[in-house]
Design a protein around this motif. Sequence first.
Motif, PDB file in Angstrom:
ATOM      1  N   THR A  78       0.192  14.630  -6.426  1.00  0.00           N
ATOM      2  CA  THR A  78      -1.014  14.924  -5.666  1.00  0.00           C
ATOM      3  C   THR A  78      -1.151  13.938  -4.514  1.00  0.00           C
ATOM      4  O   THR A  78      -0.465  12.916  -4.479  1.00  0.00           O
ATOM      5  CB  THR A  78      -2.256  14.871  -6.578  1.00  0.00           C
ATOM      6  OG1 THR A  78      -3.375  15.398  -5.882  1.00  0.00           O
ATOM      7  CG2 THR A  78      -2.546  13.479  -7.057  1.00  0.00           C
ATOM      8  N   ARG A  79      -2.025  14.234  -3.597  1.00  0.00           N
ATOM      9  CA  ARG A  79      -2.249  13.368  -2.447  1.00  0.00           C
ATOM     10  C   ARG A  79      -3.060  12.142  -2.854  1.00  0.00           C
ATOM     11  O   ARG A  79      -4.020  12.238  -3.628  1.00  0.00           O
ATOM     12  CB  ARG A  79      -2.984  14.134  -1.350  1.00  0.00           C
ATOM     13  CG  ARG A  79      -3.118  13.341  -0.072  1.00  0.00           C
ATOM     14  CD  ARG A  79      -3.700  14.174   1.036  1.00  0.00           C
ATOM     15  NE  ARG A  79      -3.915  13.353   2.231  1.00  0.00           N
ATOM     16  CZ  ARG A  79      -4.738  13.699   3.194  1.00  0.00           C
ATOM     17  NH1 ARG A  79      -5.416  14.834   3.134  1.00  0.00           N
ATOM     18  NH2 ARG A  79      -4.885  12.912   4.238  1.00  0.00           N
ATOM     19  N   VAL A  80      -2.685  10.996  -2.289  1.00  0.00           N
ATOM     20  CA  VAL A  80      -3.317   9.722  -2.621  1.00  0.00           C
ATOM     21  C   VAL A  80      -3.613   8.975  -1.323  1.00  0.00           C
ATOM     22  O   VAL A  80      -2.788   8.975  -0.402  1.00  0.00           O
ATOM     23  CB  VAL A  80      -2.376   8.860  -3.497  1.00  0.00           C
ATOM     24  CG1 VAL A  80      -3.023   7.535  -3.866  1.00  0.00           C
ATOM     25  CG2 VAL A  80      -1.948   9.620  -4.737  1.00  0.00           C
ATOM     26  N   VAL A  81      -4.780   8.343  -1.255  1.00  0.00           N
ATOM     27  CA  VAL A  81      -5.153   7.528  -0.094  1.00  0.00           C
ATOM     28  C   VAL A  81      -5.722   6.198  -0.574  1.00  0.00           C
ATOM     29  O   VAL A  81      -6.221   6.095  -1.702  1.00  0.00           O
ATOM     30  CB  VAL A  81      -6.193   8.229   0.814  1.00  0.00           C
ATOM     31  CG1 VAL A  81      -5.629   9.500   1.421  1.00  0.00           C
ATOM     32  CG2 VAL A  81      -7.475   8.515   0.071  1.00  0.00           C
ATOM     33  N   ILE A  82      -5.631   5.203   0.299  1.00  0.00           N
ATOM     34  CA  ILE A  82      -6.277   3.915   0.051  1.00  0.00           C
ATOM     35  C   ILE A  82      -7.067   3.542   1.292  1.00  0.00           C
ATOM     36  O   ILE A  82      -6.537   3.564   2.402  1.00  0.00           O
ATOM     37  CB  ILE A  82      -5.264   2.805  -0.284  1.00  0.00           C
ATOM     38  CG1 ILE A  82      -4.547   3.120  -1.599  1.00  0.00           C
ATOM     39  CG2 ILE A  82      -5.974   1.446  -0.371  1.00  0.00           C
ATOM     40  CD1 ILE A  82      -3.499   2.102  -1.990  1.00  0.00           C
ATOM     41  N   GLY A 110     -14.212  -9.442  -5.878  1.00  0.00           N
ATOM     42  CA  GLY A 110     -15.080  -8.328  -5.516  1.00  0.00           C
ATOM     43  C   GLY A 110     -14.286  -7.088  -5.144  1.00  0.00           C
ATOM     44  O   GLY A 110     -13.104  -6.949  -5.476  1.00  0.00           O
ATOM     45  N   LEU A 111     -14.937  -6.204  -4.435  1.00  0.00           N
ATOM     46  CA  LEU A 111     -14.352  -4.924  -4.038  1.00  0.00           C
ATOM     47  C   LEU A 111     -13.378  -5.141  -2.887  1.00  0.00           C
ATOM     48  O   LEU A 111     -13.775  -5.636  -1.829  1.00  0.00           O
ATOM     49  CB  LEU A 111     -15.470  -3.963  -3.624  1.00  0.00           C
ATOM     50  CG  LEU A 111     -15.101  -2.519  -3.365  1.00  0.00           C
ATOM     51  CD1 LEU A 111     -14.548  -1.850  -4.615  1.00  0.00           C
ATOM     52  CD2 LEU A 111     -16.335  -1.755  -2.894  1.00  0.00           C
ATOM     53  N   VAL A 112     -12.112  -4.773  -3.088  1.00  0.00           N
ATOM     54  CA  VAL A 112     -11.097  -4.978  -2.053  1.00  0.00           C
ATOM     55  C   VAL A 112     -10.646  -3.669  -1.415  1.00  0.00           C
ATOM     56  O   VAL A 112      -9.885  -3.686  -0.450  1.00  0.00           O
ATOM     57  CB  VAL A 112      -9.874  -5.753  -2.588  1.00  0.00           C
ATOM     58  CG1 VAL A 112     -10.275  -7.151  -3.019  1.00  0.00           C
ATOM     59  CG2 VAL A 112      -9.182  -5.002  -3.717  1.00  0.00           C
ATOM     60  N   GLY A 113     -11.086  -2.542  -1.950  1.00  0.00           N
ATOM     61  CA  GLY A 113     -10.701  -1.262  -1.388  1.00  0.00           C
ATOM     62  C   GLY A 113     -11.144  -0.108  -2.261  1.00  0.00           C
ATOM     63  O   GLY A 113     -11.799  -0.297  -3.289  1.00  0.00           O
ATOM     64  N   ILE A 114     -10.759   1.089  -1.814  1.00  0.00           N
ATOM     65  CA  ILE A 114     -11.066   2.323  -2.548  1.00  0.00           C
ATOM     66  C   ILE A 114      -9.779   3.135  -2.639  1.00  0.00           C
ATOM     67  O   ILE A 114      -9.097   3.347  -1.634  1.00  0.00           O
ATOM     68  CB  ILE A 114     -12.143   3.159  -1.809  1.00  0.00           C
ATOM     69  CG1 ILE A 114     -13.443   2.368  -1.613  1.00  0.00           C
ATOM     70  CG2 ILE A 114     -12.393   4.488  -2.528  1.00  0.00           C
ATOM     71  CD1 ILE A 114     -14.220   2.089  -2.874  1.00  0.00           C
ATOM     72  N   ALA A 122      -6.052   3.066   5.136  1.00  0.00           N
ATOM     73  CA  ALA A 122      -4.946   2.122   5.275  1.00  0.00           C
ATOM     74  C   ALA A 122      -3.621   2.690   4.798  1.00  0.00           C
ATOM     75  O   ALA A 122      -2.565   2.241   5.235  1.00  0.00           O
ATOM     76  CB  ALA A 122      -5.264   0.847   4.506  1.00  0.00           C
ATOM     77  N   ALA A 123      -3.650   3.674   3.899  1.00  0.00           N
ATOM     78  CA  ALA A 123      -2.417   4.279   3.389  1.00  0.00           C
ATOM     79  C   ALA A 123      -2.727   5.692   2.926  1.00  0.00           C
ATOM     80  O   ALA A 123      -3.800   5.974   2.403  1.00  0.00           O
ATOM     81  CB  ALA A 123      -1.851   3.457   2.238  1.00  0.00           C
ATOM     82  N   ASP A 124      -1.747   6.573   3.130  1.00  0.00           N
ATOM     83  CA  ASP A 124      -1.926   7.990   2.794  1.00  0.00           C
ATOM     84  C   ASP A 124      -0.568   8.562   2.412  1.00  0.00           C
ATOM     85  O   ASP A 124       0.402   8.391   3.154  1.00  0.00           O
ATOM     86  CB  ASP A 124      -2.495   8.726   4.016  1.00  0.00           C
ATOM     87  CG  ASP A 124      -2.945  10.154   3.725  1.00  0.00           C
ATOM     88  OD1 ASP A 124      -2.477  10.741   2.731  1.00  0.00           O
ATOM     89  OD2 ASP A 124      -3.749  10.663   4.511  1.00  0.00           O
ATOM     90  N   LEU A 163       0.829  -1.207   0.000  1.00  0.00           N
ATOM     91  CA  LEU A 163       0.000   0.000   0.000  1.00  0.00           C
ATOM     92  C   LEU A 163       0.862   1.255   0.000  1.00  0.00           C
ATOM     93  O   LEU A 163       0.573   2.217  -0.714  1.00  0.00           O
ATOM     94  CB  LEU A 163      -0.941  -0.005   1.207  1.00  0.00           C
ATOM     95  CG  LEU A 163      -1.974  -1.128   1.239  1.00  0.00           C
ATOM     96  CD1 LEU A 163      -2.774  -1.062   2.525  1.00  0.00           C
ATOM     97  CD2 LEU A 163      -2.874  -1.092   0.024  1.00  0.00           C
ATOM     98  N   ARG A 164       1.912   1.245   0.803  1.00  0.00           N
ATOM     99  CA  ARG A 164       2.818   2.402   0.844  1.00  0.00           C
ATOM    100  C   ARG A 164       3.443   2.644  -0.533  1.00  0.00           C
ATOM    101  O   ARG A 164       3.536   3.768  -0.999  1.00  0.00           O
ATOM    102  CB  ARG A 164       3.895   2.177   1.899  1.00  0.00           C
ATOM    103  CG  ARG A 164       4.783   3.376   2.142  1.00  0.00           C
ATOM    104  CD  ARG A 164       5.778   3.238   3.282  1.00  0.00           C
ATOM    105  NE  ARG A 164       6.121   1.936   3.676  1.00  0.00           N
ATOM    106  CZ  ARG A 164       5.677   1.173   4.702  1.00  0.00           C
ATOM    107  NH1 ARG A 164       5.006   1.493   5.418  1.00  0.00           N
ATOM    108  NH2 ARG A 164       5.980  -0.007   5.012  1.00  0.00           N
TER     109      ARG A 164
END
Length: 173
Positions: free
Chosen positions: A46-50, A105-109, A61-63, A33-34
């Motif tokens: 730009t800023r990214v998050v998960i 399926g959906l594992v995150g955003i 979980a990550a930023d 994720l990092r």
Amino acid sequence: MTPPGSVPKSPYTAALTSLSQDLTGAVLLEDMLRSVVQHIHQSFNTRVVIFLPDQKDLRLAADSNPGQALSPADNAKAEALFHGQAPDPGQPSPWEYLPLRTSYGLVGILGVDPGKDGGALTSPPQQDLLRCLANLAALAIERARLAEQASQAQVLQNTERLQHALLSSISHE
């Protein structure tokens, strides 16, 4: 510098290659994720998050900028997408969110802040690159989850084997 006789890589190809190499070498979900947020941050400046599922809700979980909090509207937009709902128009958020989907399926955003001028994701090639990077992120998350399940299955199998050995030794006495 490109070696003689080779084709120079586009910045998009270089971004995909770099992230895929990092993900191939990563074992822990946190490292994956990092790596994803760092690569996307570098690609789009730009800023990214998960966000990942946690029970029935999402957790950050990550930023790429962990010292800066997300607004309630930004969180609500991610939650709405995760639950398959339309975002609340009363809470506008400039963030672009992409669902991280796999065959399971959906594992995150994945969330990307388009910036003050909104120009971080304006061109179709940039949007295509972001989708490709998001797909790599989804596969990495799935791989980490499957590895965790395999590890748990191995522990369970070893426990059952020890129980069987113990019961066999007791029954022979």
